[in-house]
Design a protein around this motif. Structure first.
Motif, PDB file in Angstrom:
ATOM      1  N   THR A  83      40.965  44.598  29.391  1.00  0.00           N
ATOM      2  CA  THR A  83      41.372  43.787  28.243  1.00  0.00           C
ATOM      3  C   THR A  83      40.465  44.018  27.054  1.00  0.00           C
ATOM      4  OG1 THR A  83      40.055  41.971  29.131  1.00  0.00           O
ATOM      5  CG2 THR A  83      42.396  41.971  29.635  1.00  0.00           C
ATOM      6  N   THR A  95      35.863  37.454  34.998  1.00  0.00           N
ATOM      7  CA  THR A  95      36.612  38.272  34.053  1.00  0.00           C
ATOM      8  C   THR A  95      35.689  39.212  33.305  1.00  0.00           C
ATOM      9  OG1 THR A  95      36.448  36.704  32.208  1.00  0.00           O
ATOM     10  CG2 THR A  95      38.310  36.437  33.728  1.00  0.00           C
ATOM     11  N   ASP A 142      37.469  40.978  36.956  1.00  0.00           N
ATOM     12  CA  ASP A 142      38.890  40.657  36.830  1.00  0.00           C
ATOM     13  C   ASP A 142      39.391  40.985  35.429  1.00  0.00           C
ATOM     14  OD1 ASP A 142      41.337  39.762  37.605  1.00  0.00           O
ATOM     15  OD2 ASP A 142      40.809  37.638  37.666  1.00  0.00           O
ATOM     16  N   ASP A 143      40.714  41.163  35.315  1.00  0.00           N
ATOM     17  CA  ASP A 143      41.368  41.459  34.029  1.00  0.00           C
ATOM     18  C   ASP A 143      40.732  42.665  33.367  1.00  0.00           C
ATOM     19  OD1 ASP A 143      42.905  39.263  34.508  1.00  0.00           O
ATOM     20  OD2 ASP A 143      41.793  37.930  33.186  1.00  0.00           O
ATOM     21  N   ASP A 158      43.821  44.805  34.585  1.00  0.00           N
ATOM     22  CA  ASP A 158      44.525  43.704  33.940  1.00  0.00           C
ATOM     23  C   ASP A 158      46.038  43.836  34.119  1.00  0.00           C
ATOM     24  OD1 ASP A 158      45.646  42.671  30.883  1.00  0.00           O
ATOM     25  OD2 ASP A 158      44.488  41.328  32.140  1.00  0.00           O
TER      26      ASP A 158
END
Length: 656
Positions: A569, A537, A565-566, A588
């Protein structure tokens, strides 16, 4: 033509080689001599002034040149002029004539000596520069030492919403009275010291946008004539949209994109601060964690839009109920937390009761029910944010086990949490974890490029337990390392059999040598590392940048790809992207779900795709649940995508 003047002497050969026309004329302008270069000019008007034959001069310049030359010759002073001259190839080109009188001892003009240069290329270049100056969409201006505008382009004039010619001769103080007091000291420093002042940020209401605050980046430079500063030049760039984007990105770094409340990162910061203050001041307080009951049922029954509406409703109720000094945050998924400084357990229970009552009135598809865990703190002993959240989670699990839709206060017996800890340990010991795979699709070809591995736990009774039920506890009690190693080992076995897979790693496993050793061992057994990518992340990478950079670097050297990932955010990672050699940026899901209706989400997705492609990375979208969203992603040139619309997670055969 008369004979060559004696004064030329040995200079004749040198003058003949000059790349300009040189001529010597009588006082009335008749040419006595000219150098060999004259042939290239096809005759010049000076030779025929008296005869009034100006054929070599462009018709538009003819009368002006004739009048000028006659006046200059009569005055007997040095002169120069520009005109278009007809050349031997039939083309008119710009020429510059400079002439000086040669006087005798009595001061009488004895001869004229002149040089005619071809300045056509310079004139063309100046025309291009003038066009650029005029049309460039950046404010450009030059003012004299009295700060009066001498030159200004269209964009500069547009800042004042006036034609450029109406601004010439007016002072900067007249034109921009509101901001001149702020700018004048800087402008005078440039003028007096000859220093450049760059990147002055200025916020003001300009006439082009009355009532709207706009931001400008202004740079000021000294303008010199030789060594003397004769004025100032300035450049003004409208950076309003950039400032708005920066504000938006700073907000996203601390706030949950769906609800607008603080995110988990900011919650930990605030909680640490309040706990330190409580310890120093011997003040009490409480932390409440909230978990929506049966949200998965609502998502499955009514759709994710209903689930999002429930999450937003919980956030709205929490913000409406708390005090100005309290803190609300979304930890992720359906879990929220509230910090109540200087609150007793009884007061925290009142807040919990009020929140439940208010949510009962917020029926969305079905009544909203919520479980609440409360962890008091007294300030009598030091406790960390993670420790107090574990206590609140223990109370929350107790509320869940008692049927939900209630609040429980932590009393020192973490029975609910410890039950889950034991269940996770038992599942690890008995090998009761399984992998599901969700396809990741190449949006250009429609083919599956790899499958993302999703871990599930098998309960004692055989039912599948979702990761949201056990991962938070595993992370807080140090069991996540074993789960990550299990997932990695199973994933690598699948990859050895030819599957192209993506392995999720928690932030706690970034930098873990056992993970690296598992990959190295699989490669030694014949694994093609191109079949494996790891997903970490964005938040985890930012939390420990040095470890993430080294870890990703080793994986990349081994031949494995890495995905952030994501992504989006936190947005703080934009500054660190060049330090982490990730191959993919996974957008995200919060920016994808409402992509067809939320303009801000569309701008964010476009920005992420643009940054990914500019850095040579691929953009991947998660949470694609309908064809309209897929169409938008294709239009934005997203490379890969996954979601229920493209493929559901399915059990994968055990790699044995």
């Amino acid at each position: 033509m008369t004979s060559e003047p004696a004064e030329l002497g040995s200079f004749r050969d040198l003058i003949d080689e000059l790349p300009a026309l040189v001529w010597v004329a009588t006082p009335d302008g008749r040419i006595e001599w000219r150098n060999a270069t004259a042939e290239g000019f096809s005759g010049l008007p000076i030779e025929t002034v008296v005869a009034d034959q100006f054929a070599p001069v462009h018709p538009d310049d003819k009368l002006a040149v004739q009048a000028f030359l006659e006046g200059a010759l009569a005055a007997g002073e040095p002169f120069e002029t520009e005109f278009r001259s007809l050349r031997s190839d039939g083309e008119y080109r710009w020429a510059l004539l400079r002439a000086r009188p040669v006087r005798d001892d009595l001061g009488q003009v004895r001869r004229w000596v002149a040089i005619v240069s071809d300045i056509d290329e310079q004139r063309r270049a100046l025309t291009v520069l003038e066009t650029l100056f005029s049309e460039v969409p950046v404010g450009l201006s030059f003012a004299d030492r009295d700060f009066r505008v001498v030159r200004i382009n269209k964009a500069g004039a547009a800042l004042r919403h006036l034609p450029a010619d109406r601004m010439l001769g007016r002072t900067l103080a007249e034109l921009w009275p509101d901001v001149w007091p702020e700018l004048e000291p800087l402008y005078r420093r440039v003028l007096d010291r000859g220093e450049a002042v760059v990147n002055i940020e200025l916020a003001a209401e300009w006439p082009t946008s009355p009532g709207e605050l706009r931001h400008w980046l202004i740079s000021v430079y000294p303008v010199r004539d030789r060594d003397e500063v004769i004025g100032i030049g300035w450049v003004a760039v409208d950076v309003t949209e950039r400032k708005r984007a920066e504000i938006r990105l700073r907000h996203l770094a601390d706030h949950d994109s769906l609800t607008g409340v603080y995110n988990r990162r900011r919650l930990i910061e605030e909680l640490d601060r309040h706990l330190r203050y409580a310890t120093r001041s011997r003040r009490s307080g409480a932390v409440l964690v909230f978990d929506v009951d049966h949200l998965k049922f609502a998502n499955d029954t009514y759709g994710h839009a209903t689930g999002d509406a429930i999450i937003k409703a919980v956030a709205d109720v929490l913000q409406a109920r708390i005090r100005r000094t309290d803190v609300v945050a979304r930890q992720g998924g359906d879990e929220f937390a509230v910090i109540l400084p200087e609150a007793t357990p009884a007061e925290a229970l009142v807040v919990a009761r009020d929140v439940r009552v208010l949510l009962d009135e917020q029926q969305i598809g079905a009544p909203i029910k919520i479980s609440i865990g409360i962890a008091p703190f007294t300030g009598e002993e030091e406790i960390t944010a993670d420790e107090i959240l574990v206590c609140a989670d223990a109370a929350l699990y107790e509320a869940k086990e008692r049927g939900g839709n209630q609040a429980r206060v932590y009393t020192g017996q973490a029975s609910g949490v410890l039950t889950w800890v034991q269940r996770i340990r038992t599942a690890l010991a008995e090998d009761r974890f399984v992998l599901f795979g969700q396809p990741i699709i190449d949006l250009r070809t429609g083919s599956t490029v790899r499958r993302e591995l999703l871990v599930r736990m098998v309960a004692d009774e055989g039912e599948i337990v979702q990761p949201s039920s056990f991962i938070p506890t595993a992370e807080r009690f140090g069991l996540i390392h074993e789960i990550d190693r299990w997932v990695t080992a199973e994933g690598l076995r699948l990859a050895l059999e030819g599957e192209r897979i993506a392995i999720n790693l928690s932030g706690y496993s970034i930098g873990e040598q056992p993970i690296i050793r598992l990959v190295q061992s699989a490669i030694a057994d014949g694994l093609n590392p191109a079949n494996v990518s790891f997903e970490i992340t964005e938040t985890a990478a930012m939390t420990n940048l040095a470890a993430a950079r080294a870890f990703v670097g080793v994986l990349a050297d081994l031949g494995c790809a890495v995905a952030l990932d994501d992504f989006g955010t936190g947005f703080g990672s934009f500054a660190y992207l060049k330090q982490i050699p990730a191959r993919y940026l996974k957008i995200d899901i919060e920016f994808v779900r409402n992509l067809t209706t939320d303009e801000t989400d569309r701008h964010v997705v476009q920005a992420i795709v643009g940054i990914a492609h500019s850095l040579g990375k691929l953009a991947v979208a998660e949470g694609v649940e309908n064809p309209d969203t897929l169409a938008v992603l294709r239009a934005y040139e997203v490379d890969h995508a996954q979601g229920f619309h493209l493929g559901m997670p399915e059990p994968l055969a055990r790699a044995r």
